[in-house]
Scaffold this motif. Structure first.
Motif, PDB file in Angstrom:
ATOM      1  N   ILE A  71       0.863  -1.182   0.000  1.00 24.30           N
ATOM      2  CA  ILE A  71       0.000   0.000   0.000  1.00 24.30           C
ATOM      3  C   ILE A  71       0.899   1.232   0.000  1.00 24.30           C
ATOM      4  CG2 ILE A  71      -1.676   1.336   1.346  1.00 24.30           C
ATOM      5  CD1 ILE A  71      -2.672  -1.366   2.458  1.00 24.30           C
ATOM      6  N   VAL A  72       0.725   2.080  -1.003  1.00 26.14           N
ATOM      7  CA  VAL A  72       1.476   3.323  -1.104  1.00 26.14           C
ATOM      8  C   VAL A  72       0.459   4.463  -1.136  1.00 26.14           C
ATOM      9  CG1 VAL A  72       3.078   4.697  -2.485  1.00 26.14           C
ATOM     10  CG2 VAL A  72       3.375   2.215  -2.338  1.00 26.14           C
ATOM     11  N   LYS A  95      -4.312   1.959   9.660  1.00 22.62           N
ATOM     12  CA  LYS A  95      -4.502   1.213  10.908  1.00 22.62           C
ATOM     13  C   LYS A  95      -5.133  -0.145  10.648  1.00 22.62           C
ATOM     14  CE  LYS A  95      -6.576   4.697  13.099  1.00 22.62           C
ATOM     15  NZ  LYS A  95      -7.251   5.443  14.202  1.00 22.62           N
ATOM     16  N   THR A  96      -6.128  -0.168   9.764  1.00 23.37           N
ATOM     17  CA  THR A  96      -6.787  -1.432   9.450  1.00 23.37           C
ATOM     18  C   THR A  96      -5.850  -2.381   8.715  1.00 23.37           C
ATOM     19  OG1 THR A  96      -9.047  -0.562   9.422  1.00 23.37           O
ATOM     20  CG2 THR A  96      -8.608  -2.463   8.024  1.00 23.37           C
ATOM     21  N   ALA A  97      -5.104  -1.861   7.742  1.00 22.28           N
ATOM     22  CA  ALA A  97      -4.186  -2.708   6.980  1.00 22.28           C
ATOM     23  C   ALA A  97      -3.121  -3.319   7.870  1.00 22.28           C
ATOM     24  CB  ALA A  97      -3.529  -1.887   5.873  1.00 22.28           C
ATOM     25  N   LEU A  98      -2.595  -2.538   8.791  1.00 24.62           N
ATOM     26  CA  LEU A  98      -1.553  -3.043   9.681  1.00 24.62           C
ATOM     27  C   LEU A  98      -2.088  -4.077  10.662  1.00 24.62           C
ATOM     28  CD1 LEU A  98       0.228   0.360  10.370  1.00 24.62           C
ATOM     29  CD2 LEU A  98       1.165  -1.561   9.060  1.00 24.62           C
ATOM     30  N   ALA A  99      -3.359  -3.931  11.032  1.00 24.70           N
ATOM     31  CA  ALA A  99      -3.953  -4.835  12.019  1.00 24.70           C
ATOM     32  C   ALA A  99      -4.485  -6.122  11.407  1.00 24.70           C
ATOM     33  CB  ALA A  99      -5.074  -4.127  12.771  1.00 24.70           C
ATOM     34  N   THR A 100      -4.843  -6.089  10.133  1.00 28.10           N
ATOM     35  CA  THR A 100      -5.549  -7.239   9.553  1.00 28.10           C
ATOM     36  C   THR A 100      -4.813  -7.914   8.403  1.00 28.10           C
ATOM     37  OG1 THR A 100      -6.781  -5.834   7.999  1.00 28.10           O
ATOM     38  CG2 THR A 100      -7.764  -6.215  10.176  1.00 28.10           C
ATOM     39  N   THR A 101      -3.699  -7.351   7.942  1.00 27.49           N
ATOM     40  CA  THR A 101      -2.962  -7.933   6.828  1.00 27.49           C
ATOM     41  C   THR A 101      -1.460  -7.939   7.143  1.00 27.49           C
ATOM     42  OG1 THR A 101      -2.416  -5.927   5.549  1.00 27.49           O
ATOM     43  CG2 THR A 101      -4.658  -6.808   5.321  1.00 27.49           C
ATOM     44  N   PRO A 109       2.928  -4.376   3.470  1.00 25.04           N
ATOM     45  CA  PRO A 109       3.710  -3.190   3.840  1.00 25.04           C
ATOM     46  C   PRO A 109       2.944  -1.934   3.474  1.00 25.04           C
ATOM     47  CG  PRO A 109       4.602  -4.209   1.852  1.00 25.04           C
ATOM     48  CD  PRO A 109       3.545  -5.141   2.369  1.00 25.04           C
ATOM     49  N   VAL A 110       3.099  -0.895   4.292  1.00 21.16           N
ATOM     50  CA  VAL A 110       2.371   0.361   4.101  1.00 21.16           C
ATOM     51  C   VAL A 110       3.375   1.508   4.092  1.00 21.16           C
ATOM     52  CG1 VAL A 110       0.587   1.896   5.010  1.00 21.16           C
ATOM     53  CG2 VAL A 110       0.359  -0.588   5.301  1.00 21.16           C
ATOM     54  N   PRO A 136       7.332  -2.032  13.172  1.00 22.28           N
ATOM     55  CA  PRO A 136       8.638  -1.754  12.549  1.00 22.28           C
ATOM     56  C   PRO A 136       8.849  -2.612  11.303  1.00 22.28           C
ATOM     57  CG  PRO A 136       8.913  -3.115  14.504  1.00 22.28           C
ATOM     58  CD  PRO A 136       7.482  -2.676  14.490  1.00 22.28           C
ATOM     59  N   GLY A 137       9.347  -1.959  10.259  1.00 19.63           N
ATOM     60  CA  GLY A 137       9.593  -2.688   9.027  1.00 19.63           C
ATOM     61  C   GLY A 137       8.402  -2.809   8.119  1.00 19.63           C
ATOM     62  N   ARG A 138       7.209  -2.518   8.633  1.00 18.92           N
ATOM     63  CA  ARG A 138       5.995  -2.609   7.800  1.00 18.92           C
ATOM     64  C   ARG A 138       5.430  -1.246   7.461  1.00 18.92           C
ATOM     65  NH1 ARG A 138       1.213  -5.761   9.698  1.00 18.92           N
ATOM     66  NH2 ARG A 138       0.555  -5.132   7.601  1.00 18.92           N
TER      67      ARG A 138
END
Length: 359
Positions: free
Chosen positions: A113-114, A130-136, A139-140, A166-168
């Motif tokens: 995701i960019v 927030k949703t992408a980091l929590a459910t997938t 990388p954002v 970190p790193g994502r």
């Protein structure tokens, strides 16, 4: 089938000062928690100087990570609603809000995701991140453009997300005060090798136009545009419209359409009756005129906000007749079957049309 009212009241349970010109309003809807997707928005109804006004603001909360519903509003020079909200709305106050709407949401892809945000355009992108980091496991990467350090919205929240992922998650700041306005070269450099990413863009129109011009051809692009005017639909007899051509303007550029003079000027006959509150007005039908435009021509003041077919503020029920919507990014299939339309997009098909604004 009677439809629940579009608007309900919500109590402001907390106000968070994000910057001198931006506030986050934590809301408790009277009917309890609402179902929404990260990146969606609600339309708010307020009365300013005796005039009823409608404006749409994105949710800054994420349904996957936040227990409370929140929207963030930035003061806009000359903005009647944003200024009224920041100057008047406080903890314990009640405001009218619509159900959540919009398609600027997280896809089910697995690609990176960019995202690009300008000013308060970071609001839906913050929710999506927030949703992408929590459910997938995706990388954002975010490029956030702001006037200066003091104008950054969600600065501490973004920093906390970076620490927890970190790193994502990577957040790059572009400050006008230090670097000047964002350039195409800077956008191109930020994209780098992520040509197959899902791209999200939200911010002022010039900002979005600049970013969109640089994005890879054929990329998965999602752009949040409030207030864009939809193009007239292509007549079925002229050309078959592909699924891609019918996609929402905020997700991809709609193709240009060529309307002949005969299409635009052909005469139509019939009447349109509009019910709004205690008023009932009947006027002659005009070619290519939406029901919302007809209502205005009849001297009424129907509710509306985006005029782009994505907020449902202008929805009404067709008591008689049919209409074709140029764009519909707000109504569900069952609502359409029940006779509801977005009047900012609905052009009558029948000689006699009766529309009722039920709210």
């Amino acid at each position: 089938m009677a439809r629940p009212p579009l608007f309900q009241q919500a109590t402001v349970t907390r106000v968070v000062k994000e910057t001198d010109d931006a506030r986050t309003y934590v809301l408790a809807p009277e009917t309890g928690p609402v179902t929404y997707k990260a990146g969606q928005f609600c339309t708010f109804r307020v009365t300013v100087d005796g005039e009823e006004l409608y404006r749409s603001y994105s949710m800054s909360s994420s349904p996957e990570t936040d227990d409370e519903l929140a929207t963030t509003v930035k003061r806009v020079a000359g903005g009647r609603v944003s200024n009224w909200l920041l100057d008047n709305l406080g903890e314990g106050d009640v405001i009218d809000m619509s159900r959540p709407a919009g398609l600027f949401c997280l896809t089910e892809n697995t690609t990176p995701i960019v995202a690009f945000s300008g000013g308060s355009g970071v609001t839906p992108i913050y929710s999506i991140a927030k949703t992408a980091l929590a459910t997938t496991d995706r990388p954002v990467r975010l490029l956030c453009a702001d006037r200066d350090r003091e104008a950054i919205i969600f600065d501490s929240g973004m920093a906390d997300l970076e620490k927890r992922h970190p790193g994502r998650l990577s957040v790059v700041r572009s400050l006008d005060e230090q670097n000047g306005f964002l350039t195409e070269s800077a956008v191109r450099d930020f994209i780098g090798d992520d040509l197959d990413a899902d791209f999200y863009v939200c911010g002022p129109e010039p900002f979005m136009d600049l970013v969109e011009a640089v994005l890879p051809a054929g990329a998965s692009v999602h752009i949040e545009r409030f207030g864009a005017v939809a193009a007239l639909p292509i007549a079925e007899s002229d050309v078959a419209v592909s699924d891609e051509a019918e996609s929402r303007e905020s997700e991809s550029e709609a193709p240009e359409t060529d309307h002949t003079a005969s299409d635009d000027t052909k005469s139509v006959t019939g009447t349109i009756t509009i019910k709004l509150g205690r008023k009932k007005v009947t006027v002659d039908r005009q070619p290519n005129e939406t029901l919302l435009e007809t209502g205005r021509r009849a001297g009424l003041t129907p509710p509306f906000s985006c005029e782009a077919g994505n907020c449902a503020t202008c929805m009404a029920h067709l008591d008689e007749g049919t209409a074709t919507m140029r764009v519909n990014d707000a109504l569900e299939d069952d609502e359409i079957e029940d006779g509801y339309v977005l009047t900012c997009q609905a052009v009558p098909d029948t000689e006699t049309t009766v529309v009722d604004y039920e709210a």
